[in-house]
Design an enzyme around this catalytic site. Structure first.
Site, PDB file in Angstrom:
ATOM      1  N   ARG A 278       0.805  -1.236   0.000  1.00 62.17           N
ATOM      2  CA  ARG A 278       0.000   0.000   0.000  1.00 62.17           C
ATOM      3  C   ARG A 278       0.837   1.286   0.000  1.00 62.17           C
ATOM      4  O   ARG A 278       0.452   2.290   0.588  1.00 62.17           O
ATOM      5  CB  ARG A 278      -0.982   0.029   1.188  1.00 62.17           C
TER       6      ARG A 278
ATOM      7  N   SER B 282      -9.943   1.135   4.158  1.00 66.94           N
ATOM      8  CA  SER B 282      -9.291   0.562   5.347  1.00 66.94           C
ATOM      9  C   SER B 282      -8.501   1.638   6.075  1.00 66.94           C
ATOM     10  O   SER B 282      -7.728   2.363   5.455  1.00 66.94           O
ATOM     11  CB  SER B 282      -8.332  -0.557   4.942  1.00 66.94           C
TER      12      SER B 282
ATOM     13  N   GLU C  31      -3.234   3.062   7.325  1.00 65.48           N
ATOM     14  CA  GLU C  31      -3.237   2.963   5.856  1.00 65.48           C
ATOM     15  C   GLU C  31      -3.798   4.280   5.301  1.00 65.48           C
ATOM     16  O   GLU C  31      -3.313   4.826   4.325  1.00 65.48           O
ATOM     17  CB  GLU C  31      -4.103   1.777   5.403  1.00 65.48           C
TER      18      GLU C  31
END
Ligand code: FAD
Length: 308
Positions: free
Chosen positions: A180, A229, A299
């Site tokens: 990510r 998320s 995140e």
């Protein structure tokens, strides 16, 4: 906020550069999927490379580094606002062209749209991206992924513009993709990407996309104001599971709560402020640390909140 004098000078420079799609004191809540964010001094949509270069020049003149905003689906801005220039990529930067198995997509193009266009040409490899509600630029910056696939697997090269206005092309290996994130090889703005896909069976591709959409509808608070998320999954398991086991599902601070549907999503269910969300994040991190001895990393990206 910028002083009125500085704002006036920036406004004059934008008009002189014929960049007319800009907004002043623009609430960022309307530019983010969380629906949170106070007024930004300037939100400027550049529609061509010339406009982007002019904007960067203006930034240099006033010592202001523009912040690139995609669809704002992974960001938390402060409710107190953002001091500076926000740049969005429109016009030319939203173009998508497909040639054989190569997709040339402007960084401002919608990722789900790219995935749909690729599927219409029987190109496989982007089905995972159909439900990721951001731009191509944001997806590359975050190495967005789902269902075991990620952008790193399809990006062949990117064209970037440095903050000094220099255009350069980088191959995927220069982007150092990780979980990510990617480490861009220079400070600047992703303008365009070439994605390499594979030919496949259109029916299979469409079936897979529909299946992924169904799973999302079942498991995630789709349609609610979230930023996807909130925490990265730790190597040993799923963040959602740890949060749920720590008893945080449904936990609310002000207008923000841990989604009753998916514990790794925060919902802005009642005019949440950025403080509500930050406090909720800290509370969850504290509880998970107490119960599991585990530090959850973010995140979602927090842009200048508490310290502004
Ligand atoms: C309902 C929902 C579901 C989601 N599901 C997923 C998922 O399955 N997988 C996943 O990975 N993410 C998911 N996300 C998070 C988010 O959609 C992705 O991270 C997305 O790729 C962010 O794109 P964006 O255009 O919104 O970027 P933004 O949130 O606007 O920006 C993210 C970062 O990218 C930078 N950036 C944006 N454009 C550029 C550019 N052109 N050049 C340089 N930097 C740039 C920004 O400065 C910022 O640092 C989800 C979010 C929501 C709301």
């Amino acid at each position: 906020m910028f002083s009125p004098g500085l704002k006036l000078r920036i406004r004059q420079e934008l008009i002189a550069a014929q960049i007319d799609s800009f907004m002043e004191n623009e609430p960022l809540a309307g530019h983010t999927s969380l629906g949170v964010g106070g007024p930004a001094d300037f939100v400027v949509t550049v529609r061509s490379q010339e406009e982007l270069l002019s904007l960067l020049e203006i930034g240099k003149t006033f010592g202001v580094r523009p912040f690139v905003l995609g669809c704002g689906t992974n960001l938390l801005f402060s409710s107190r606002g953002y001091r500076g220039l926000i740049v969005k990529l429109g016009g030319h930067f939203t173009r998508i062209a497909i040639n054989d198995s190569l997709v040339a997509a402007g960084a401002g193009a919608s990722l789900p749209r790219v995935a749909r266009m690729a599927s219409a040409k029987s190109l496989a490899g982007l089905s995972f991206a159909a439900g990721i509600p951001g731009t191509v630029g944001g997806a590359i910056k975050n190495n967005a992924g789902a269902f075991g696939r990620e952008m790193a697997q399809v990006v062949q090269e990117v064209e970037m513009c440095s903050l000094k206005g220099e255009m350069r092309t980088f191959s995927a290996k220069d982007l150092h993709f990780g979980y990510r994130f990617c480490r861009l090889p220079m400070e600047g703005i992703i303008c365009k990407a070439i994605l390499k896909l594979e030919s496949g069976e259109k029916e299979d591709i469409l079936r897979k996309m529909e299946e992924y959409r169904r799973i999302r509808r079942e498991k995630q608070p789709i349609g609610k104001r979230t930023a996807g998320s909130v925490f990265r999954n730790p190597p040993q398991g799923s963040a959602a599971q740890y949060i749920e086991q720590a008893g945080c599902k449904g936990l609310a601070i002000g207008g923000a709560r841990i989604s009753p549907q998916h514990a790794n999503f925060i919902e802005n269910f009642a005019n949440a402020t950025s403080d509500d969300i930050e406090i909720l994040i800290e509370e969850v991190q504290k509880k998970v640390r107490e119960i599991h001895g585990l530090d959850l990393d973010l995140e979602m990206e927090i842009v200048a909140c508490k310290k502004d």
